[in-house]
Each structure stands twice: as structure tokens, then as C-alpha cells.
Write an enzyme that holds these catalytic residues in place. Structure first.
Site, PDB file in Angstrom:
ATOM      1  CG  ASP A 514      28.898 -34.086  -9.980  1.00  0.00           C
ATOM      2  OD1 ASP A 514      30.011 -33.744 -10.415  1.00  0.00           O
ATOM      3  OD2 ASP A 514      28.173 -34.946 -10.515  1.00  0.00           O
ATOM      4  CG  ASP A 516      24.763 -33.316  -7.534  1.00  0.00           C
ATOM      5  OD1 ASP A 516      25.498 -33.915  -6.711  1.00  0.00           O
ATOM      6  OD2 ASP A 516      24.599 -33.717  -8.703  1.00  0.00           O
ATOM      7  CG  ASP A 518      23.001 -38.223  -6.322  1.00  0.00           C
ATOM      8  OD1 ASP A 518      22.358 -38.564  -5.302  1.00  0.00           O
ATOM      9  OD2 ASP A 518      22.607 -38.395  -7.480  1.00  0.00           O
TER      10      ASP A 518
END
Length: 650
Positions: A514, A516, A518
């Protein structure tokens, strides 16, 4: 740095010409590898290398690199200055020969340069040929000589590096000596003509470490505020090792340093042990990084193993019945810099960064054995030796534990039901060079990727949790992590010293996570694991980062994807008023068709290939961001973070 300034014996007759300048502009990739950023900086390194060679051979002690607002760059040294007299064969000045004839210079015999890094490249003439214009000034004989070159249309063809006028004495008197070169890269040749200050300062710092006492100045006048950096290390490669170990805990305070010479090969070696579990060997030949190693590294490792085993028996760490330590036992936590200077260098390997000279191995081995044996004979160094041998003893025990763990892992991996069935969705293709493995964050995204893929050549491996951070773990601890074992099994090429790229099941390994924090963390963890335990996977160009879009801009049947905020503005303008904007929070929000057309379709996707252009910088970056020294990581983030950008970094 001691310099020997003598211009009397450096004349035009010393300039050897091997080949005329031909087809450089037509096929620049043949000469500089690429017309991307790496190629752009290559034409700067050609000039820098010439300046460094003057310093490395004792004729200069300062090199200055400048970047200007008009896009040009300059390099100046205070060496002997390019010869200004007439070349006996070509009947033009030696300066004109150097900048218009490929492979022309004073480095093709051993009389003017005992060793040369510039010889690894293709010469200043290539920089000239690929520039919009180039000017050179030579400070010699108490005066200033000047010559200029330009891009020009000749007989209907665009030619680079054409002399505007012959070399002439400007009449400007000076006490300076050396050469000043300024050039502007041709925007019609390169994808971008914007030099990276970060790239240049990293290389300048490295060169300053490798040339003890050499001052390298870099300045950048392109922004509102001029930037100036100055590098000079009186400790040379000792300071280099200390710098590399800033993010680690050293086992002893001062790096071990030895030097010597044999058969026209000279070397410097500095090394230190730390609390790390992997080794970091950085080797150079005539200031050129040999990231693939070679015969000089082989000689060093052989010598290190021989001397330390002999010392272990001399002080009683190894008894008569004990087996010798293995070479790898002496490399756990080892940080070393090996700098070799020699003539007639032969580079080989995929990227021409591996030393092939067979004479280097015995020479390095003999020098290091003699120097280290003498070093450790001194009684005051017994405690230092005991620290090294204690680490080797622990490493030997861990090696045996790791061997058992690998056997268990192999046994487990042979039972498909344990590791891969239900996890890896393999492809049907039998040719590894065509096959791709997508390592996907999470079961949800993994399920979508399985539906989206082309089963003929794309395999999907979903991660069900965050893999282990391998930076501060021994190999036996790494092998205990189920996610890591799954990746090892899928790739099929082994791990650590057992890794063999010839056994790789997929020649594209794509990390798909992803967009983001994380997702970025998972990418960092996986790249750290590959860097530490499967480095050839990265250096061989097999690792990629998948780039899913951040936004979907839609209006009726019109859909445009945007990968950052800048593209979002362009997409909204293209679609027009009334467009709906969807911000993807994760891969799982895409359906299979969207994931295929944006991220997995070879005809439309964007992949970033992971490479190691600067091994020392890569080592520092990995240990800074993934290691335990919080203060160093915090300082790096404060210096490099830009919170106005989507990705957080500049």
C-alpha cells in the site's frame, strides 16, 4: 597530503591516442551506459577522475567541483595542468587532442601515472562530445591558456565538441597551476540535464576518504542560497571505517590499519568489528568502487583467515585437536575498506565493477599476511586479538546452528503443505527469465492480485504479517521467521553464502504494498532482508517496487489514474468539471481489473528497479533507518524529511 608539482616532464608527446572520437553522439549509451541521470553524472565523473588522478599520483591536493545556475558544471584541480605544446603526430595542441580524441591521455603507460581511475572511463572527449559547450583553462608556465568547444551543425549534421578556436595564451599571468574545465550537458542527448548535489557530494566524500589529505570542495550556485561542502580526511580510510560504523557499536575504538606494496601493487586496509551480524566489505581499485569484488577481495579474505587462525593457535584459543575457523567466522560484524592502486587494471563482471587481474590475489594476500602478522605480534594488541577471536568463536557456534536451521528449513520447504500450498499461487511458465513473483501486502490485496494476474508468468505470494527486520538478527533467527522462510522457499535460490542467482525461480521480484506508512515499512523490511542476505538479487537487477496509483479520476466512461498529487491536478484538468476523485487507501480497494491495468499489466504498469549504485551509501542508509541507533535515525529524518510532499522525503 604531500604533492609533487613538476610540469617539466609532462608534455604533448606523453599524450597517447588510441582511437578517434566516433559515433559518441549517435550511440551515447555505448560510451556512458545510459542517457538517464547515471549517464549525466558519468560525463562529470570523467572530468573529476582526471583531477583525482593528478592528486592520487602526488601532483595535486585540491579538487573543486561547481554547479551553476545555467546548468553547467566545472571541475578544477591544482595539478600539473594538461600539456599545452603541440602533439607530434596530430600537429595540434595536446589540450585539443585530449578533448577531441577518444581514449587519448597520459595514462596508457606508467611513466606519467603509476595508477589511474580515469582509465576506467572513456575520456574527457566523451564529455565534450555530449555537451552543448565546453571550455578549458590550463594554468601553466606562469600564464593562462584557454580553449573552447561547442555543438555545431557541420555538413548538415549536428556535431559536438567542435573547437571554436585553437588553444591560445590569454596573457593573464598567474601563479596557479592545474586545469579548469567547465561544460554544459546537451539537453538533446540527456533525459534530464539537472545534476544532483546529493549524488555529487556522496562521491566527493568517498573520494576524500580514499585519498588521505586531499581536499575536495563542492559548491552549488543554482538555488537562492549557494551551498558549499568541503571534505578532507587526514585519517583517510580509517576515518571511512569510523563513518561507516557510526550506526553500530564498535567492538574496539580504533580501526586496524595496515598498508604495503608488492609488484607495483600498493594497498591500504582498514577494518573494525561491530555488533552487527553481517559483514561489510568495501573495496576500491584506483578509487573505482569494485562492488562485485574480485581477485583483490579474494586475496584479503584468504589472508585474514590464515593470519587469524595462526594467531588463535599461538595464544591458545584453538587447541591442537580443534578445527580451524572458517573464513566466514572472521567476517561477522566486520566492516572493512580495501583500497588498491595498480596499473593495467582489468575489470569484468556484469557492471564492470569486479577486478579480474590474477596478479592482484597473491600480491594482496602476501602484503596483508605480512602486515597483520607483524601487527598482532605486539603484546599490547593481545586484548584486541582476543576480542576478534571471541567474536569468531561465537560466529562458529552460530554457523553450526544456522546450518542445522537451514537443514530444517530445507526439510520443511520440501513438504509443500507446510510452507507454500495455500500461500503461493504459482505461475504455469517454466522459464524463470520470464516469470514474475509479486510479494503482496495482506490477504485481501493478495486475493485481488491472484484474480488480476496473468497466470502464465505471474505468481502471487501474499504476506500475512510483517516479516522480521533482518538488520539486527543473526541468520538462524532470520530463518525462524515463517514469512521469511516462505519467501526463501518461493524464490528457490537459497540464502546467505548459499544464495545462487542461477537457481532463482523468478527474474522479476516485485514488492507490491500500500502507498501508506505501513506499506513503506514493509518495503523497507523486505529490501533490508534482500540487502543483507540476498544482495545479488538486488545487484543483479531482479528486485522491483510496484507503483499502484493513489487516485482514480472518473467522469462517465472516462477514467484517469494519478500516482501523486501533481498527476492528480493534471488528471482533473484532463477529465474536466464534475470529475469524481477516489483516493485509494490500499490495494484491497481496487478490483481485479483496476489492479491489472494500473499495476500488473507489463504494457501499462510502472515499476521501479532497485539498484545499488553506491554500496557504502546503501550500507549507511540501511543501518541508519533499520538499525537500533535512534539518535542517528532521528538526525537523518530531520535532515531529509519534507512533510509538504506526499511520500514525505525529497
Amino acid at each position: 597530503m604531500n604533492t609533487i608539482y613538476d610540469e617539466k616532464n609532462y608534455e604533448a608527446k606523453d599524450i597517447k591516442v588510441l582511437e578517434g572520437l566516433d559515433a559518441v553522439r549517435l550511440r551515447p549509451g555505448m560510451y556512458i551506459g545510459t542517457t538517464g541521470p547515471k549517464g549525466l553524472h558519468h560525463i562529470l565523473w570523467e572530468i573529476v577522475d582526471n583531477a583525482i588522478d593528478e592528486a592520487a599520483n602526488g601532483f595535486a591536493d585540491t579538487v573543486t567541483v561547481g554547479l551553476y545556475a545555467d546548468g553547467s558544471a566545472s571541475v578544477e584541480d591544482n595539478g600539473r595542468g594538461i600539456p599545452v605544446d603541440t602533439h607530434p603526430q596530430l600537429k595540434v595542441s595536446a589540450v585539443e587532442v585530449v578533448f577531441t580524441q577518444l581514449h587519448a591521455g597520459g595514462k596508457f603507460d606508467n611513466e606519467n601515472y603509476a595508477h589511474s581511475g580515469g582509465l576506467h572511463g572513456v575520456g574527457a572527449s566523451v564529455t565534450n562530445a555530449l555537451s552543448q559547450w565546453l571550455a578549458v583553462e590550463v594554468y601553466k608556465n606562469k600564464t593562462t591558456y584557454r580553449m573552447e568547444f561547442e555543438r555545431r551543425v557541420v555538413d548538415g549534421k549536428v556535431k559536438g565538441g567542435v573547437p571554436k578556436f585553437s588553444l591560445f595564451d590569454t596573457g593573464v599571468k598567474t601563479n596557479k597551476h592545474g586545469t579548469f574545465v567547465k561544460f554544459k550537458p546537451d539537453k538533446d542527448i540527456f533525459e534530464s540535464v539537472v545534476f544532483s548535489m546529493d549524488t555529487i557530494t556522496r562521491r566527493a566524500k568517498e573520494l576524500a576518504f580514499l585519498n588521505k589529505g586531499l581536499k575536495i570542495v563542492v559548491f552549488d550556485e543554482r538555488g537562492e542560497n549557494a551551498i558549499r561542502r568541503e571534505y578532507c580526511y587526514e585519517g583517510g580510510i580509517i576515518d571511512f571505517v569510523k563513518y561507516l560504523n557510526e550506526t553500530k557499536v564498535p567492538a574496539f575504538e580504533t580501526p586496524i590499519y595496515v598498508e604495503g606494496a608488492e609488484n607495483n601493487i600498493t594497498l591500504e586496509l582498514a577494518f573494525q568489528y561491530t555488533d552487527a551480524y553481517t559483514d561489510n566489505m568495501f573495496s576500491y581499485v584506483n578509487n573505482i568502487p569494485t562492488t562485485e569484488g574480485g581477485t583483490h577481495e579474494t586475496g584479503l579474505k584468504t589472508a585474514l583467515t590464515k593470519v587469524l587462525n595462526e594467531e588463535a593457535r599461538r595464544i591458545g584459543v584453538l587447541k591442537e585437536k580443534d578445527e580451524n575457523f572458517k573464513g566466514d567466522d572472521f567476517l561477522e560484524g566486520f566492516t572493512g575498506v580495501l583500497s588498491v592502486k595498480m596499473s593495467n587494471v582489468q575489470f569484468e563482471g556484469q557492471t564492470k565493477t569486479k577486478l579480474g587481474n590474477q596478479e592482484a590475489k597473491p600480491a594482496v594476500e602476501h602484503i596483508v599476511v605480512a602486515a597483520l602478522s607483524e601487527y598482532f605480534k605486539e603484546p599490547r594488541r593481545k586484548s584486541l586479538l582476543e576480542i576478534i577471536l571471541k567474536k569468531a568463536t561465537i560466529a562458529a557456534k552460530v554457523r553450526e546452528e544456522a546450518r542445522k536451521a537451514k537443514e530444517i528449513t530445507r526439510a520443511k520447504n520440501s513438504i509443500d503443505s507446510f510452507n507454500l500450498v495455500g500461500k503461493l499461487s504459482n505461475c504455469s511458465g517454466k522459464k524463470p527469465e520470464r516469470n514474475e513473483l509479486f510479494i503482496v501486502e495482506g490477504d485481501s490485496a493478495g486475493g485481488t492480485a491472484k484474480q488480476a494476474r496473468n497466470r502464465a508468468f505471474q505468481a502471487i505470494l501474499p504476506l500475512r504479517g510483517k516479516p522480521l527486520n533482518a538488520e539486527k538478527k543473526r541468520i538462524d533467527q532470520v530463518l525462524a521467521n515463517e514469512e521469511i522462510r516462505t519467501i526463501i522457499s518461493a524464490l528457490g535460490a537459497g540464502i546467505g553464502e548459499d544464495f545462487s542467482i542461477d537457481n532463482l525461480n523468478y527474474h522479476k521480484v516485485v514488492i507490491l504494498s500500500d502507498a501508506d506508512q505501513d506499506g513503506a515499512h514493509i518495503r523497507a523490511i523486505l529490501l533490508t532482508f534482500f540487502f543483507r542476505y540476498m544482495r545479488e538479487l538486488i545487484s543483479g537487477g531482479k528486485v522491483y517496487i510496484g507503483m499502484p496509483p493513489l487516485y482514480k479520476v472518473a467522469k462517465r466512461d472516462q477514467v484517469v489514474y494519478a500516482y501523486d498529487d501533481r498527476e492528480l491536478d493534471a488528471a482533473k484538468a484532463a477529465v474536466g468539471r464534475g470529475a469524481e476523485v477516489q483516493r485509494y487507501k490500499g490495494l484491497g480497494e481496487m478490483n481485479a481489473e483496476q489492479l491489472w491495468e494500473t499495476t500488473m499489466d507489463p504494457m501499462r504498469r510502472t515499476l521501479i528497479q532497485v539498484s545499488i549504485d553506491d554500496a557504502a551509501n546503501a550500507e549507511m542508509l540501511v543501518s541508519t533507518l533499520m538499525g537500533d541507533v535512534i539518535e542517528v535515525r532521528k538526525a537523518y529524518i530531520i535532515e531529509n524529511a519534507n512533510f509538504n510532499r506526499e511520500d514525505g522525503f525529497r
